[in-house]
Scaffold this active site. Structure first.
Site, PDB file in Angstrom:
ATOM      1  N   ARG A  86       0.823  -1.210   0.000  1.00 32.73           N
ATOM      2  CA  ARG A  86       0.000   0.000   0.000  1.00 32.73           C
ATOM      3  C   ARG A  86       0.861   1.267   0.000  1.00 32.73           C
ATOM      4  O   ARG A  86       0.539   2.244  -0.682  1.00 32.73           O
ATOM      5  CB  ARG A  86      -0.944  -0.002   1.215  1.00 32.73           C
ATOM      6  CG  ARG A  86      -1.885   1.189   1.235  1.00 32.73           C
ATOM      7  CD  ARG A  86      -3.004   0.982   2.236  1.00 32.73           C
ATOM      8  NE  ARG A  86      -3.993   2.051   2.158  1.00 32.73           N
ATOM      9  CZ  ARG A  86      -4.163   2.980   3.088  1.00 32.73           C
ATOM     10  NH1 ARG A  86      -3.391   2.989   4.173  1.00 32.73           N
ATOM     11  NH2 ARG A  86      -5.083   3.905   2.946  1.00 32.73           N
ATOM     12  N   HIS A 146       0.592   4.264  -2.767  1.00 31.91           N
ATOM     13  CA  HIS A 146       0.393   5.666  -2.380  1.00 31.91           C
ATOM     14  C   HIS A 146       1.588   6.534  -2.755  1.00 31.91           C
ATOM     15  O   HIS A 146       1.441   7.740  -2.931  1.00 31.91           O
ATOM     16  CB  HIS A 146       0.103   5.761  -0.880  1.00 31.91           C
ATOM     17  CG  HIS A 146      -1.283   5.327  -0.521  1.00 31.91           C
ATOM     18  ND1 HIS A 146      -1.896   5.650   0.669  1.00 31.91           N
ATOM     19  CD2 HIS A 146      -2.191   4.595  -1.216  1.00 31.91           C
ATOM     20  CE1 HIS A 146      -3.122   5.127   0.697  1.00 31.91           C
ATOM     21  NE2 HIS A 146      -3.319   4.475  -0.427  1.00 31.91           N
ATOM     22  N   ASP A 194       8.642   7.997  -6.265  1.00 33.18           N
ATOM     23  CA  ASP A 194       9.844   8.772  -5.958  1.00 33.18           C
ATOM     24  C   ASP A 194      10.131   8.830  -4.459  1.00 33.18           C
ATOM     25  O   ASP A 194      10.862   9.699  -4.002  1.00 33.18           O
ATOM     26  CB  ASP A 194       9.690  10.203  -6.512  1.00 33.18           C
ATOM     27  CG  ASP A 194       8.508  10.925  -5.882  1.00 33.18           C
ATOM     28  OD1 ASP A 194       7.799  10.319  -5.037  1.00 33.18           O
ATOM     29  OD2 ASP A 194       8.273  12.100  -6.231  1.00 33.18           O
ATOM     30  N   SER A 241       8.424   9.892  -2.143  1.00 31.94           N
ATOM     31  CA  SER A 241       7.944  11.102  -1.452  1.00 31.94           C
ATOM     32  C   SER A 241       7.136  10.743  -0.208  1.00 31.94           C
ATOM     33  O   SER A 241       7.156  11.470   0.782  1.00 31.94           O
ATOM     34  CB  SER A 241       7.109  11.966  -2.400  1.00 31.94           C
ATOM     35  OG  SER A 241       6.033  11.226  -2.942  1.00 31.94           O
ATOM     36  N   ASN A 253      -3.255   8.716   4.218  1.00 32.44           N
ATOM     37  CA  ASN A 253      -2.115   8.083   4.894  1.00 32.44           C
ATOM     38  C   ASN A 253      -2.150   8.165   6.408  1.00 32.44           C
ATOM     39  O   ASN A 253      -1.693   7.260   7.102  1.00 32.44           O
ATOM     40  CB  ASN A 253      -0.798   8.724   4.406  1.00 32.44           C
ATOM     41  CG  ASN A 253      -0.504   8.386   2.954  1.00 32.44           C
ATOM     42  OD1 ASN A 253      -0.923   7.341   2.454  1.00 32.44           O
ATOM     43  ND2 ASN A 253       0.197   9.276   2.274  1.00 32.44           N
ATOM     44  N   HIS A 269      -6.115  -6.096  -2.703  1.00 29.27           N
ATOM     45  CA  HIS A 269      -6.919  -6.274  -1.493  1.00 29.27           C
ATOM     46  C   HIS A 269      -7.211  -7.747  -1.211  1.00 29.27           C
ATOM     47  O   HIS A 269      -8.064  -8.054  -0.394  1.00 29.27           O
ATOM     48  CB  HIS A 269      -8.219  -5.452  -1.591  1.00 29.27           C
ATOM     49  CG  HIS A 269      -7.988  -3.963  -1.512  1.00 29.27           C
ATOM     50  ND1 HIS A 269      -8.978  -3.025  -1.739  1.00 29.27           N
ATOM     51  CD2 HIS A 269      -6.875  -3.236  -1.228  1.00 29.27           C
ATOM     52  CE1 HIS A 269      -8.481  -1.807  -1.616  1.00 29.27           C
ATOM     53  NE2 HIS A 269      -7.213  -1.895  -1.311  1.00 29.27           N
TER      54      HIS A 269
HETATM   55  C1  HEM Z   1      -8.910   1.337  -6.282  1.00 30.91           C
HETATM   56  C2  HEM Z   1      -8.881   2.200  -5.300  1.00 30.91           C
HETATM   57  C3  HEM Z   1      -8.422   1.868  -3.921  1.00 30.91           C
HETATM   58  C4  HEM Z   1      -9.006   2.302  -2.764  1.00 30.91           C
HETATM   59  C5  HEM Z   1     -10.227   3.194  -2.665  1.00 30.91           C
HETATM   60  C6  HEM Z   1      -8.263   1.743  -1.674  1.00 30.91           C
HETATM   61  C7  HEM Z   1      -8.528   1.986  -0.328  1.00 30.91           C
HETATM   62  C8  HEM Z   1      -7.936   1.340   0.716  1.00 30.91           C
HETATM   63  C9  HEM Z   1      -8.288   1.498   2.097  1.00 30.91           C
HETATM   64  C10 HEM Z   1      -9.356   2.431   2.629  1.00 30.91           C
HETATM   65  C11 HEM Z   1      -7.503   0.670   2.821  1.00 30.91           C
HETATM   66  C12 HEM Z   1      -7.520   0.461   4.326  1.00 30.91           C
HETATM   67  C13 HEM Z   1      -6.491   1.298   5.030  1.00 30.91           C
HETATM   68  C14 HEM Z   1      -6.562   1.131   6.524  1.00 30.91           C
HETATM   69  O1  HEM Z   1      -7.639   1.013   7.079  1.00 30.91           O
HETATM   70  O2  HEM Z   1      -5.489   1.114   7.154  1.00 30.91           O
HETATM   71  C15 HEM Z   1      -6.649  -0.013   1.897  1.00 30.91           C
HETATM   72  C16 HEM Z   1      -5.729  -0.950   2.250  1.00 30.91           C
HETATM   73  C17 HEM Z   1      -4.889  -1.569   1.368  1.00 30.91           C
HETATM   74  N1  HEM Z   1      -4.730  -1.233   0.036  1.00 30.91           N
HETATM   75 FE1  HEM Z   1      -6.012  -0.189  -1.074  1.00 30.91          FE
HETATM   76  N2  HEM Z   1      -7.254   0.978  -2.157  1.00 30.91           N
HETATM   77  C18 HEM Z   1      -7.299   1.031  -3.532  1.00 30.91           C
HETATM   78  C19 HEM Z   1      -6.409   0.441  -4.404  1.00 30.91           C
HETATM   79  C20 HEM Z   1      -5.287  -0.236  -4.017  1.00 30.91           C
HETATM   80  C21 HEM Z   1      -4.216  -0.607  -4.912  1.00 30.91           C
HETATM   81  C22 HEM Z   1      -4.165  -0.278  -6.401  1.00 30.91           C
HETATM   82  C23 HEM Z   1      -3.302  -1.260  -4.174  1.00 30.91           C
HETATM   83  C24 HEM Z   1      -1.988  -1.852  -4.580  1.00 30.91           C
HETATM   84  C25 HEM Z   1      -1.682  -2.188  -5.808  1.00 30.91           C
HETATM   85  C26 HEM Z   1      -3.819  -1.313  -2.802  1.00 30.91           C
HETATM   86  C27 HEM Z   1      -3.225  -1.969  -1.764  1.00 30.91           C
HETATM   87  C28 HEM Z   1      -3.752  -2.019  -0.484  1.00 30.91           C
HETATM   88  C29 HEM Z   1      -3.284  -2.938   0.533  1.00 30.91           C
HETATM   89  C30 HEM Z   1      -2.266  -4.041   0.328  1.00 30.91           C
HETATM   90  C31 HEM Z   1      -3.996  -2.636   1.694  1.00 30.91           C
HETATM   91  C32 HEM Z   1      -3.846  -3.286   3.084  1.00 30.91           C
HETATM   92  C33 HEM Z   1      -2.815  -2.514   3.879  1.00 30.91           C
HETATM   93  C34 HEM Z   1      -2.566  -3.045   5.270  1.00 30.91           C
HETATM   94  O3  HEM Z   1      -3.096  -4.064   5.677  1.00 30.91           O
HETATM   95  O4  HEM Z   1      -1.787  -2.388   5.979  1.00 30.91           O
HETATM   96  N3  HEM Z   1      -5.013  -0.654  -2.764  1.00 30.91           N
HETATM   97  N4  HEM Z   1      -6.921   0.416   0.625  1.00 30.91           N
END
Ligand code: HEM
Ligand SMILES: *[C@@H]1O[C@H](CO)[C@@H](O)[C@H](O)[C@H]1NC(C)=O
Length: 319
Positions: free
Chosen positions: A62, A66, A74, A76, A94, A193
């Site tokens: 993640r 970001h 980069d 950042s 973040n 996810h």
């Molecule tokens: C498509 C739009 C996306 C949205 C709206 C989104 C939103 C989110 C949100 C709200 C969380 C939870 C954060 C938290 O509660 O700590 C999350 C976690 C995560 N996101 Fe996304 N995400 C998106 C796309 C992506 C993409 C493209 C990737 C990587 C290629 C990604 C990888 C992850 C991962 C691996 C987690 C889990 C992080 C953890 O367990 O610490 N997400 N995302």
């Protein structure tokens, strides 16, 4: 003959120069001579990290997403707020949820010991991301390298260019298109996810108020995510295998078990990607292949190369 040779030598020197300044390319071999142990160092650190906490593979992934979505990959996102310097860590997407910064610090320290002032934080993050995914059972790939580190960050770009959890399909499509990523890229990258967790505040509205959610999943998640309170309580995205990088995310979407609104719209929001969701739900190998390719694509968003940016000594501060 001699002039002809001279002409071609001049031409090739010129194209080499042009290549490194105007259109510098990333390459998996970038550090082959200058830091030949780099990939082993990063991988060994990631093995230790994942053994301690599997979720960290997700958290690092993640971070990379970001980072890449805010002025390119980069590093950042790694910069601390300090004095008058405003970084991205306290932006909406973040603050309180981006994690894994210490892991990158630890890897950077090991890399600096082996290869002083040579490897960028941006490349370390790209490699750590790849290794985390592979160690959790996902695909592996050759990471294009040669990114340099930003001397700036943008909290406002982090706030406006990273999609939020209640986004609809049109918003997600637009925000990915802005990074030259297609609807197919959005669909396969959202498969990230399949690992990791999310806080209650991001899925509360979905489990309490949306209709297209599996009743059993909603009941289960409500136990730890009531209508008010428990904002930061965690739940896994993947309802079956949250620490395994597999294609269950897509099976969940088809069963109305996507946890974020932005997940479920890939299947219920209309559009041509529905067939891709079905395909990935059936064909884990296709998902792995396409995910790896899309990660390489994302990893090439606006890199700093050549003499732009710097090789940061400490990932948290500009030199
Ligand atoms: C498509 C739009 C996306 C949205 C709206 C989104 C939103 C989110 C949100 C709200 C969380 C939870 C954060 C938290 O509660 O700590 C999350 C976690 C995560 N996101 Fe996304 N995400 C998106 C796309 C992506 C993409 C493209 C990737 C990587 C290629 C990604 C990888 C992850 C991962 C691996 C987690 C889990 C992080 C953890 O367990 O610490 N997400 N995302
Ligand atoms: C993305 O958005 C930024 C700022 O809003 C803009 O400057 C840029 O041209 C856009 N890029 C693409 C590929 O649409």
């Amino acid at each position: 003959m001699a002039t002809l040779i001279k002409f071609f030598v001049t031409l090739s020197i010129f194209s080499l120069l042009a290549c490194s300044t105007i259109n510098a390319q990333l390459s998996p071999n970038f550090y082959a001579k200058t830091c030949s142990n780099l990939q082993t160092i990063v991988r060994n650190e990631m093995i230790k990290v994942i053994q301690k906490e599997a979720r960290m593979g997700a958290s690092i992934l993640r971070l990379f997403f970001h980072d890449c979505f805010v002025n390119g990959c980069d590093a950042s996102i790694l910069l601390d707020d300090k004095g008058t310097f405003v970084g991205e860590k306290n932006s909406g997407p973040n603050q309180g949820s981006a994690r894994g910064f210490e892991v990158i610090d630890t890897i950077k320290t090991s890399v600096e010991t082996a290869c002083k002032a040579t490897v960028s934080c941006a490349d370390i993050l790209a490699l750590a991301t790849r290794d985390g995914i592979a160690l959790l059972g996902g695909p592996s790939w050759a990471v294009p390298l040669g990114r340099r580190d930003a001397r700036t960050a943008s909290q406002s770009a982090a706030n406006s260019q990273i999609p939020g959890p209640s986004s609809d399909l049109s918003t997600l499509t637009r925000m990915f298109q802005n990074k030259s990523l297609t609807l197919n890229d959005l669909t396969v990258l959202s498969g990230a996810h399949t690992i990791g967790q999310t806080e209650c505040q991001f899925f509360r509205n979905r489990i309490h108020n949306e209709a297209n959610i599996d009743r059993n999943l909603a009941t289960l998640r409500k136990r730890n995510c009531p209508t008010s309170g428990g904002d930061t309580n965690l739940a896994p995205f993947d309802s079956v295998t949250p620490t395994k990088f597999d294609n269950n995310y897509y099976k969940d979407l088809i069963a109305n078990k996507g946890l974020l609104h932005s997940d479920q719209v890939l299947f219920n929001g209309g559009g041509s990607q529905i067939s891709l969701v079905r395909k990935y739900s059936r064909d884990g190998a296709a998902f792995s292949r396409d995910f790896a390719a899309a990660m390489v694509k994302m990893s090439k968003i606006s890199p700093l190369t050549g003499t732009n940016g710097e090789i940061r000594k400490n990932c948290r501060i500009v030199n």
